[in-house]
Design an enzyme around this catalytic site. Structure first.
Site, PDB file in Angstrom:
ATOM      1  N   GLU A 143       5.328  24.506   5.198  1.00 51.44           N
ATOM      2  CA  GLU A 143       5.106  25.726   4.416  1.00 51.44           C
ATOM      3  C   GLU A 143       4.968  26.908   5.373  1.00 51.44           C
ATOM      4  OE1 GLU A 143       2.228  27.701   4.316  1.00 51.44           O
ATOM      5  OE2 GLU A 143       2.868  28.969   2.658  1.00 51.44           O
ATOM      6  N   HIS A 169      -3.431  14.154  -1.282  1.00 53.33           N
ATOM      7  CA  HIS A 169      -3.324  15.412  -0.535  1.00 53.33           C
ATOM      8  C   HIS A 169      -4.732  15.997  -0.453  1.00 53.33           C
ATOM      9  CE1 HIS A 169      -2.357  19.351   0.793  1.00 53.33           C
ATOM     10  NE2 HIS A 169      -2.718  19.922  -0.347  1.00 53.33           N
ATOM     11  N   CYS A 180       2.782  22.237  -0.033  1.00 58.35           N
ATOM     12  CA  CYS A 180       2.326  21.009   0.645  1.00 58.35           C
ATOM     13  C   CYS A 180       3.094  19.770   0.196  1.00 58.35           C
ATOM     14  CB  CYS A 180       0.840  20.795   0.387  1.00 58.35           C
ATOM     15  SG  CYS A 180      -0.134  22.273   0.663  1.00 58.35           S
TER      16      CYS A 180
HETATM   17  N1  CAA Z   1     -24.634  22.745  -0.016  1.00 63.80           N
HETATM   18  C1  CAA Z   1     -23.786  21.816  -0.521  1.00 63.80           C
HETATM   19  N2  CAA Z   1     -22.769  22.137  -1.352  1.00 63.80           N
HETATM   20  C2  CAA Z   1     -22.571  23.430  -1.655  1.00 63.80           C
HETATM   21  C3  CAA Z   1     -23.421  24.443  -1.166  1.00 63.80           C
HETATM   22  C4  CAA Z   1     -24.498  24.060  -0.305  1.00 63.80           C
HETATM   23  N3  CAA Z   1     -25.316  24.964   0.212  1.00 63.80           N
HETATM   24  N4  CAA Z   1     -22.970  25.624  -1.632  1.00 63.80           N
HETATM   25  C5  CAA Z   1     -21.892  25.365  -2.420  1.00 63.80           C
HETATM   26  N5  CAA Z   1     -21.662  24.042  -2.427  1.00 63.80           N
HETATM   27  C6  CAA Z   1     -20.589  23.327  -3.117  1.00 63.80           C
HETATM   28  C7  CAA Z   1     -20.285  23.859  -4.507  1.00 63.80           C
HETATM   29  O1  CAA Z   1     -21.196  23.325  -5.453  1.00 63.80           O
HETATM   30  C8  CAA Z   1     -18.859  23.399  -4.697  1.00 63.80           C
HETATM   31  O2  CAA Z   1     -18.854  22.037  -5.022  1.00 63.80           O
HETATM   32  P1  CAA Z   1     -18.074  21.520  -6.347  1.00 63.80           P
HETATM   33  O3  CAA Z   1     -16.664  22.042  -6.245  1.00 63.80           O
HETATM   34  O4  CAA Z   1     -18.167  20.047  -6.271  1.00 63.80           O
HETATM   35  O5  CAA Z   1     -18.788  22.131  -7.507  1.00 63.80           O
HETATM   36  C9  CAA Z   1     -18.261  23.519  -3.302  1.00 63.80           C
HETATM   37  O6  CAA Z   1     -19.362  23.582  -2.396  1.00 63.80           O
HETATM   38  C10 CAA Z   1     -17.418  24.755  -3.106  1.00 63.80           C
HETATM   39  O7  CAA Z   1     -18.165  25.849  -3.522  1.00 63.80           O
HETATM   40  P2  CAA Z   1     -17.467  27.056  -4.298  1.00 63.80           P
HETATM   41  O8  CAA Z   1     -16.644  26.545  -5.413  1.00 63.80           O
HETATM   42  O9  CAA Z   1     -18.499  28.074  -4.587  1.00 63.80           O
HETATM   43  O10 CAA Z   1     -16.519  27.567  -3.102  1.00 63.80           O
HETATM   44  P3  CAA Z   1     -15.613  28.830  -3.015  1.00 63.80           P
HETATM   45  O11 CAA Z   1     -15.445  29.486  -4.319  1.00 63.80           O
HETATM   46  O12 CAA Z   1     -16.126  29.646  -1.891  1.00 63.80           O
HETATM   47  O13 CAA Z   1     -14.169  28.227  -2.580  1.00 63.80           O
HETATM   48  C11 CAA Z   1     -12.236  26.904  -2.740  1.00 63.80           C
HETATM   49  C12 CAA Z   1     -13.757  26.901  -2.662  1.00 63.80           C
HETATM   50  C13 CAA Z   1     -11.799  27.432  -4.114  1.00 63.80           C
HETATM   51  C14 CAA Z   1     -11.727  25.500  -2.563  1.00 63.80           C
HETATM   52  C15 CAA Z   1     -11.665  27.821  -1.618  1.00 63.80           C
HETATM   53  O14 CAA Z   1     -12.019  27.308  -0.362  1.00 63.80           O
HETATM   54  C16 CAA Z   1     -10.156  27.987  -1.684  1.00 63.80           C
HETATM   55  O15 CAA Z   1      -9.639  28.815  -2.415  1.00 63.80           O
HETATM   56  N6  CAA Z   1      -9.395  27.186  -0.889  1.00 63.80           N
HETATM   57  C17 CAA Z   1      -7.941  27.266  -0.842  1.00 63.80           C
HETATM   58  C18 CAA Z   1      -7.285  26.711  -2.075  1.00 63.80           C
HETATM   59  C19 CAA Z   1      -7.289  25.210  -2.140  1.00 63.80           C
HETATM   60  O16 CAA Z   1      -7.414  24.515  -1.153  1.00 63.80           O
HETATM   61  N7  CAA Z   1      -7.124  24.675  -3.366  1.00 63.80           N
HETATM   62  C20 CAA Z   1      -7.028  23.250  -3.548  1.00 63.80           C
HETATM   63  C21 CAA Z   1      -6.006  22.879  -4.588  1.00 63.80           C
HETATM   64  S1  CAA Z   1      -4.421  23.627  -4.160  1.00 63.80           S
HETATM   65  C22 CAA Z   1      -3.731  22.548  -3.031  1.00 63.80           C
HETATM   66  O17 CAA Z   1      -4.179  21.446  -2.882  1.00 63.80           O
HETATM   67  C23 CAA Z   1      -2.570  23.029  -2.218  1.00 63.80           C
HETATM   68  C24 CAA Z   1      -3.074  23.490  -0.897  1.00 63.80           C
HETATM   69  O18 CAA Z   1      -3.096  22.726   0.056  1.00 63.80           O
HETATM   70  C25 CAA Z   1      -3.535  24.865  -0.743  1.00 63.80           C
END
Ligand code: CAA
Length: 402
Positions: free
Chosen positions: A98, A252, A130
């Site tokens: 990608e 993945h 991916c």
């Molecule tokens: N201790 C332990 N856990 C904690 C915590 C703490 N202090 N604070 C937060 N968490 C947990 C949350 O509860 C959450 O867990 P759950 O999902 O099990 O509820 C987790 O940490 C993540 O927290 P948030 O949802 O608040 O995190 P965020 O909004 O900052 O972002 C994300 C998370 C959306 C994955 C972001 O990193 C992102 O956008 N990543 C890129 C997109 C991605 O990877 N998407 C995956 C599907 S797409 C795909 O697979 C293709 C690809 O490769 C991109």
């Protein structure tokens, strides 16, 4: 469920009614020169480190040096793989990425040159976020099915880049996996039947004028789920194996917690209970690489093979997801002698050998992108077999380091 060396299954499942066995002969993982500890990133961003290590399930992320990119990562993995397997029968190189380095020329052609392969080898790049790694594997299987004496080198290589300070930032990473696809494979015989899914979704993408991915995090997780369940249902509709016929599923892993979520979705959907221990075993390398986009699933497979005993003759699932979106659930039977302690030790050594960077050094590397409008020589940093030497008259130049 058992399978012999030629992949003829003793199962009654219609998924295994193929005659020829084709799949993964061998594989090799390459890591970047640098690594960033996510605890340091959490501290710099004012986030509880447990959010990264437990919440999203990542400990480190690979960071490429100034003289590395997907081509050098992919070529390094491929060189080490072909040292073991040789190149006899090799007539195709498929490069899945990608984060390609050119809009026209494929990374496969550059790797072909770096490896000194004969001109009688076709070389091409594949793209669908991916998912392209799985697409390359399926394309390779098709080629080998037509002419079983041929082999195909599949390279899945990526450098995952989101904007600094964005929620995607801790889910960056870098790495490559090279796979040799052949008849009568030594590692994994892939079943002819798979489940596929496509839907046009804007969950994650990278416009032509952007060096970082754009993402709708929440939507990406639901799009992943839809693709997983859609691919699973298609696998069943095609007569593929049921959940109780699978020893484990590798997913993945954009972040390893995504695999935990995926398995929960699948268990709820099927009413089965897949082995949670396999999730940890399949996450060992991805926890340290970060997201490697096309390579992530295959790094997960490498980790499972290196950390789980008793897989001989067992069928496993492999779920590939590419945003945008495409999903595929493949299945295959692990072959006798799959455990290679020396390969596992080499992978661990490659991950351990990465040179740590501070957050400031990572940010500087993140923002340092070379255009094509002036000639530049890159500093000599990487100790991998190949390096990106710089830009000359608009073209990227590569060389062996030794
Ligand atoms: N201790 C332990 N856990 C904690 C915590 C703490 N202090 N604070 C937060 N968490 C947990 C949350 O509860 C959450 O867990 P759950 O999902 O099990 O509820 C987790 O940490 C993540 O927290 P948030 O949802 O608040 O995190 P965020 O909004 O900052 O972002 C994300 C998370 C959306 C994955 C972001 O990193 C992102 O956008 N990543 C890129 C997109 C991605 O990877 N998407 C995956 C599907 S797409 C795909 O697979 C293709 C690809 O490769 C991109």
């Amino acid at each position: 469920m058992t399978s012999n060396r030629t992949g003829e299954s003793t199962s009654t499942s219609s998924s295994t009614s193929s005659s020829a066995s084709i799949g993964i002969e061998d594989l090799e993982l390459a890591a970047s020169h640098h690594v960033l500890d996510l605890g340091r990133l959490a501290e710099a961003r004012g986030v509880d480190p447990a959010k990264y290590t437990r919440g999203i399930g990542l400990d480190e992320m690979g960071v490429v040096a100034a003289d590395e990119d997907v081509v050098t990562l992919g070529a390094s993995a491929a060189a080490r793989l072909l040292e073991r397997t040789g190149t006899e029968g090799l007539r195709t190189v498929l490069f899945a990425t990608e984060s390609g380095v050119d809009q026209s020329k494929s990374g496969a052609v550059i790797v072909h040159g770096l490896l000194g392969l004969p001109s009688s080898v076709r070389s091409v790049e594949l793209k669908q976020a991916c998912y392209a790694g799985a697409a390359a594997v399926q394309t390779a299987i098709g080629i080998v099915a037509r002419r079983p004496q041929e082999k195909v080198l599949v390279i899945a290589a990526d450098v995952a880049r989101y904007g600094l300070g964005t929620s995607g930032e801790p889910t960056q990473g870098a790495g490559a996996v090279a796979l040799l696809i052949a008849a009568d494979p030594a590692l994994l015989a892939i079943d002819p039947v798979s489940g596929v899914y496509s839907a046009d979704v804007d969950d994650f993408w990278r416009p032509n004028d952007s060096t970082t991915a754009l993402v709708n995090g929440r939507l990406s997780i639901s799009a992943y789920k839809n693709a997983l369940l859609g691919a699973w249902d298609d696998l069943q509709a095609q007569g593929g194996p049921g959940v109780d016929e699978l020893e484990a599923v590798v997913y993945h892993q954009p972040f390893t917690k995504m695999a935990v979520k995926a398995q929960r979705f699948l268990d709820q959907h099927t009413g089965g209970r897949l082995d949670p221990e396999a999730l940890e075993q399949g996450a060992v390398y991805d926890r340290r690489l970060g997201n490697t986009y096309t390579a992530s699933l295959w790094a997960g497979l490498a980790a499972l093979l290196d950390h789980r005993e008793g897989l001989e003759g067992r069928r496993i699932g492999l779920f590939s997801y590419g945003s945008g979106s495409a999903g595929e659930m493949l299945t295959g039977t692990v072959q006798p002698g799959y455990a290679r302690p020396e390969r596992a030790a080499a992978t661990r050594a490659a991950l351990d050998a990465r040179v740590p960077v501070t957050v400031e050094e990572y940010e500087e590397l993140h923002e340092r992108l070379l255009g094509s409008d002036e000639d530049v020589e890159t500093p000599r940093v990487t100790t991998a077999p190949f390096r990106f030497a710089g830009v000359q008259e608009g073209a990227r130049k590569y060389e062996a380091t030794a």
